[in-house]
Design a protein around this motif. Structure first.
Motif, short mmCIF file in Angstrom:
data_model
loop_
_atom_site.label_atom_id
_atom_site.label_comp_id
_atom_site.label_asym_id
_atom_site.label_seq_id
_atom_site.Cartn_x
_atom_site.Cartn_y
_atom_site.Cartn_z
N LYS A 1 4.00 14.85 -13.46
CA LYS A 1 3.07 15.63 -14.27
C LYS A 1 3.19 17.13 -13.95
N LYS B 1 0.84 -1.20 0.00
CA LYS B 1 0.00 0.00 0.00
C LYS B 1 0.87 1.25 0.00
N GLU C 1 2.45 1.74 -3.45
CA GLU C 1 1.48 2.26 -4.40
C GLU C 1 1.22 3.75 -4.17
N LYS C 2 1.13 4.13 -2.91
CA LYS C 2 0.91 5.54 -2.58
C LYS C 2 2.08 6.38 -3.07
N LYS D 1 4.19 5.65 -5.49
CA LYS D 1 4.19 5.66 -6.95
C LYS D 1 3.21 6.71 -7.47
N GLU D 2 2.03 6.75 -6.86
CA GLU D 2 1.02 7.71 -7.27
C GLU D 2 1.51 9.14 -7.04
N GLU D 3 2.12 9.39 -5.88
CA GLU D 3 2.66 10.71 -5.59
C GLU D 3 3.76 11.08 -6.58
N ASN D 4 4.57 10.11 -6.93
CA ASN D 4 5.66 10.33 -7.89
C ASN D 4 5.10 10.72 -9.26
N GLU D 5 4.05 10.04 -9.70
CA GLU D 5 3.43 10.35 -10.98
C GLU D 5 2.86 11.77 -10.97
N ILE D 6 2.23 12.14 -9.87
CA ILE D 6 1.68 13.50 -9.75
C ILE D 6 2.80 14.53 -9.86
#
Length: 97
Positions: free
Chosen positions: A87, A73, A76-77, A79-84
């Protein structure tokens, strides 16, 4: 004369019963150890946990699964922050030029 088991083994067996909910009698049968011996190990383990109130260096299978789920978890969190952030970086660098 009986067998001698090291401390780690005794603690692992006790954790199976206390934390995994296994039945002491069944574990005793499976491991060919007298149930009275296992009950003594469980009592000592419970006393140790009560006194220490900190986790043991040994992890039961269910504890390991719980830790894996928590770790996944968190990954995944992140990774999501990294993608944001990627961008946002793209947007800011695009507006610079």
């Amino acid at each position: 004369m009986g067998q001698h088991h090291d401390h780690e083994y005794k603690e692992y067996v006790a954790k199976l019963i206390v934390e995994e909910g296994r039945v002491a009698r069944e574990v005793a049968y499976e491991l060919e150890i007298p149930s009275t011996t296992i009950h003594r190990w469980v009592q000592k383990y419970k006393q140790k946990v009560q006194a220490a109130k900190e986790p043991s260096e040994y992890v039961t299978p269910s504890e390991l699964e719980k830790l894996k789920k928590e770790h996944l978890k968190e990954v995944e969190k992140l990774k999501e922050e990294n993608e944001i952030l990627k961008k946002a970086m793209h947007i800011f660098t695009k507006n610079q030029g």
